[in-house]
Design an enzyme around this catalytic site. Structure first.
Site, PDB file in Angstrom:
ATOM      1  N   ASP A 142      -7.187  -1.563  -4.300  1.00 47.28           N
ATOM      2  CA  ASP A 142      -8.259  -1.217  -3.363  1.00 47.28           C
ATOM      3  C   ASP A 142      -9.214  -0.206  -3.994  1.00 47.28           C
ATOM      4  O   ASP A 142     -10.436  -0.312  -3.837  1.00 47.28           O
ATOM      5  CB  ASP A 142      -7.678  -0.625  -2.075  1.00 47.28           C
ATOM      6  CG  ASP A 142      -6.794  -1.616  -1.331  1.00 47.28           C
ATOM      7  OD1 ASP A 142      -6.997  -2.839  -1.497  1.00 47.28           O
ATOM      8  OD2 ASP A 142      -5.888  -1.164  -0.596  1.00 47.28           O
TER       9      ASP A 142
ATOM     10  N   ASP B  14       0.856  -1.188   0.000  1.00 45.61           N
ATOM     11  CA  ASP B  14       0.000   0.000   0.000  1.00 45.61           C
ATOM     12  C   ASP B  14       0.890   1.236   0.000  1.00 45.61           C
ATOM     13  O   ASP B  14       2.000   1.210   0.544  1.00 45.61           O
ATOM     14  CB  ASP B  14      -0.910   0.025   1.227  1.00 45.61           C
ATOM     15  CG  ASP B  14      -1.999  -1.037   1.177  1.00 45.61           C
ATOM     16  OD1 ASP B  14      -2.319  -1.492   0.071  1.00 45.61           O
ATOM     17  OD2 ASP B  14      -2.517  -1.407   2.248  1.00 45.61           O
TER      18      ASP B  14
END
Length: 204
Positions: A177, A163
């Site tokens: 995401d 991330d």
């Protein structure tokens, strides 16, 4: 009447539809004509092509961004994109999207596989272009994070997801995401408007 006269005056196709010859001719004509369902396959193939194209684009963007993060951003200082409101900061996430469910990596791996299977089954009756886009986003995002689960450390379908998008006062996430969230929101909107994957509309 001579044989030649009978040949000239007798039509090739029997005029009486009740004769066996007429029935056989009618059956032959119906077999030669294409079935009505044959033309319906082309729109479905186009929608599946849209689904695969959107999924491939979402997956490629996610994969390329993670390659850049691992090689250029990980173990470095965060990059400020919009001052302190948005920055790029590499982290490894063992949970689900936006860092939820830490320690349940294997569960989310199974869920991702299940999502892919469901989308594959839905594609068999897919005739709606908006649904194709929504499912393509879900598919590309699921594959993006599943790739991390399978190939990144510590391995064994428990790999940590990369991330890096870090808004202020919000969880850190990645492009996979984002694709999953946008695709899910689009599905909710389509369902609210009564649009089904096969292109029909329903009323609650």
């Amino acid at each position: 009447m001579t044989e030649a006269e009978r040949t000239i005056t007798t039509p090739d196709t029997p005029e009486n539809p009740d004769t066996p010859e007429a029935a056989e001719t009618s059956r032959g004509a119906s077999q030669a004509s294409p079935a009505p369902q044959a033309g319906a396959a082309a729109p479905r193939r186009r929608r599946i092509a849209v689904l695969i194209g959107v999924a491939a684009l979402a997956y490629a963007l996610d994969l390329l961004s993670k390659i850049w993060v691992v090689h250029s951003l990980e173990h470095h200082e965060p990059i400020n994109v919009l001052g302190h409101y948005l920055r790029f900061d590499a982290i490894r996430n063992a949970g689900a999207a936006f860092g939820f469910g830490q320690g349940m990596t294997i569960v989310f791996t199974v869920i991702a596989v299940g999502v892919i299977v469901v989308i594959a089954r839905l594609s068999r009756r897919l005739y709606s272009a908006p649904w194709a886009v929504a499912l393509g986003l879900l598919l590309g995002g699921a594959f993006g994070n599943l790739t991390d689960r399978v190939f990144r450390a510590p391995g064994g379908f428990q790999g940590r997801v990369v991330d890096f998008v870090a808004p202020e006062h919000f969880a850190v996430f990645n492009l996979a995401d984002s694709a999953i969230c946008v695709g899910g929101a689009l599905i909710v909107l389509l369902s609210f408007r009564g649009v089904d994957p096969d292109g029909t509309r329903h009323q609650d």
